[in-house]
Design a protein around this motif. Structure first.
Motif, short mmCIF file in Angstrom:
data_model
loop_
_atom_site.label_atom_id
_atom_site.label_comp_id
_atom_site.label_asym_id
_atom_site.label_seq_id
_atom_site.Cartn_x
_atom_site.Cartn_y
_atom_site.Cartn_z
N TYR A 76 47.99 25.38 23.97
CA TYR A 76 48.27 25.98 22.67
C TYR A 76 47.19 25.60 21.66
N THR A 77 46.86 24.31 21.61
CA THR A 77 45.87 23.85 20.66
C THR A 77 44.49 24.44 20.95
N GLU A 78 44.13 24.50 22.23
CA GLU A 78 42.83 25.08 22.61
C GLU A 78 42.74 26.54 22.17
N GLN A 79 43.82 27.29 22.42
CA GLN A 79 43.82 28.70 22.04
C GLN A 79 43.83 28.88 20.53
N PHE A 80 44.57 28.01 19.84
CA PHE A 80 44.64 28.05 18.38
C PHE A 80 43.25 27.80 17.79
N MET A 81 42.60 26.74 18.28
CA MET A 81 41.28 26.38 17.76
C MET A 81 40.24 27.44 18.08
N GLN A 82 40.39 28.09 19.23
CA GLN A 82 39.45 29.14 19.59
C GLN A 82 39.55 30.31 18.63
N ARG A 83 40.76 30.66 18.23
CA ARG A 83 40.94 31.74 17.27
C ARG A 83 40.32 31.38 15.92
N LEU A 84 40.45 30.13 15.52
CA LEU A 84 39.83 29.69 14.27
C LEU A 84 38.32 29.76 14.38
N GLU A 85 37.79 29.24 15.49
CA GLU A 85 36.34 29.22 15.69
C GLU A 85 35.76 30.63 15.73
N ASP A 86 36.45 31.55 16.40
CA ASP A 86 35.98 32.93 16.47
C ASP A 86 35.93 33.56 15.07
N ALA A 87 36.96 33.29 14.27
CA ALA A 87 37.01 33.84 12.91
C ALA A 87 35.88 33.29 12.05
N VAL A 88 35.66 31.98 12.15
CA VAL A 88 34.61 31.34 11.35
C VAL A 88 33.23 31.82 11.80
N ASN A 89 33.02 31.92 13.10
CA ASN A 89 31.71 32.31 13.62
C ASN A 89 31.38 33.77 13.35
N ALA A 90 32.37 34.55 12.96
CA ALA A 90 32.10 35.95 12.60
C ALA A 90 31.44 36.05 11.22
N CYS A 91 31.43 34.93 10.49
CA CYS A 91 30.82 34.91 9.16
C CYS A 91 29.37 34.45 9.25
N ALA A 92 28.60 34.74 8.23
CA ALA A 92 27.21 34.28 8.17
C ALA A 92 27.17 32.76 8.22
N PRO A 93 26.23 32.18 8.94
CA PRO A 93 26.20 30.72 9.13
C PRO A 93 26.20 29.90 7.85
N GLN A 94 25.55 30.36 6.82
CA GLN A 94 25.44 29.57 5.58
C GLN A 94 26.41 30.04 4.49
N ASP A 95 27.24 31.00 4.79
CA ASP A 95 28.20 31.48 3.79
C ASP A 95 29.46 30.61 3.91
N TRP A 96 29.40 29.44 3.29
CA TRP A 96 30.47 28.46 3.47
C TRP A 96 31.78 28.90 2.86
N SER A 97 31.73 29.61 1.75
CA SER A 97 32.98 30.11 1.15
C SER A 97 33.66 31.11 2.07
N ALA A 98 32.88 32.01 2.66
CA ALA A 98 33.44 32.99 3.60
C ALA A 98 33.98 32.29 4.84
N ARG A 99 33.27 31.26 5.30
CA ARG A 99 33.71 30.55 6.49
C ARG A 99 35.01 29.79 6.24
N LEU A 100 35.13 29.19 5.06
CA LEU A 100 36.38 28.49 4.72
C LEU A 100 37.51 29.50 4.58
N ARG A 101 37.22 30.62 3.92
CA ARG A 101 38.25 31.66 3.76
C ARG A 101 38.70 32.17 5.14
N ALA A 102 37.75 32.38 6.05
CA ALA A 102 38.11 32.85 7.39
C ALA A 102 38.94 31.81 8.13
N TRP A 103 38.60 30.53 7.96
CA TRP A 103 39.35 29.45 8.61
C TRP A 103 40.79 29.44 8.12
N VAL A 104 40.96 29.52 6.81
CA VAL A 104 42.31 29.52 6.22
C VAL A 104 43.08 30.75 6.69
#
Length: 206
Positions: A76-104
């Motif tokens: 469960y945790t592995e799948q949960f974290m993968q979904r978070l990582e996929d969402a964050v990685n869909a954002c531009a690498p240096q767009d930290w606000s977008a990456r935090l928003r995607a994580w949340v």
């Protein structure tokens, strides 16, 4: 005259399924039964019957029902974290606000989608338990995003660790509101939670 020899039958594939396939089948069966009937009411006999395998097959992979429950928690945790990582990685690498928003956003939606499984596999876990390795792994993921924004001069929190703890606990606590009230628009709610989390991070003065 000799009768013609019968044509040879095509070779049959192996009857035994690959270990990873059998493992998934057992875990999927256990998860479905735990969700439908509860952990206590589900027996190993129920699990193997659903998979149509011998009881010995279960014990080849798991020593007990507790052990398969622990494996489900890890998955469960592995799948949960993968979904978070996929969402964050869909954002531009240096767009930290977008990456935090995607994580949340991914946290809110994923938790809403999977809370029933979460409550089964983590029935005895608490967010404040600092020894909870799964919790800490997700928290480290969040801290990495915050640290990136601090390094690039986007944010300047007084205490990044405290902010990370507040965001982590606040996101999961707030999502309980969605679980209780299905009339709330989940994506709009996730956006509002992300706005509140971003407001916790003091913008760096330039």
């Amino acid at each position: 005259m000799k009768s013609p020899l019968p044509e040879s039958s095509p070779a049959k594939g192996p009857r035994t399924k690959p270990a990873e396939v059998r493992l998934d089948e057992l875990m999927n069966a256990a998860q479905a039964l735990f969700l439908a009937n509860g952990v206590e009411a589900t027996t190993i006999n129920d699990i193997v019957a659903r998979c149509q395998v011998a009881k010995g097959t279960f014990y080849h992979y798991f020593a007990s029902k507790t052990e398969i429950l622990e494996a489900l928690a890890r998955r469960y945790t592995e799948q949960f974290m993968q979904r978070l990582e996929d969402a964050v990685n869909a954002c531009a690498p240096q767009d930290w606000s977008a990456r935090l928003r995607a994580w949340v956003h991914a946290n809110v939606i994923t938790y809403l989608d999977t809370y029933a499984t979460h409550d089964i596999v983590y029935a005895n876990h608490h967010h404040h338990n600092r020894l909870n390795a799964d919790r800490n792994a997700i928290l480290e993921q969040l801290q990495g995003i915050i640290a990136g924004g601090v390094t690039d001069g986007v944010w300047q929190p007084a205490d990044a660790r405290v902010v990370a703890l507040l965001i982590y606990s606040g996101v999961h606590g707030a999502t309980d509101e969605l679980i209780c009230d299905r009339q709330i628009d989940p994506r709009g709610f996730a956006d509002a939670v992300a706005d509140a989390c971003l407001n916790m991070l003091a913008p760096a003065t330039r």
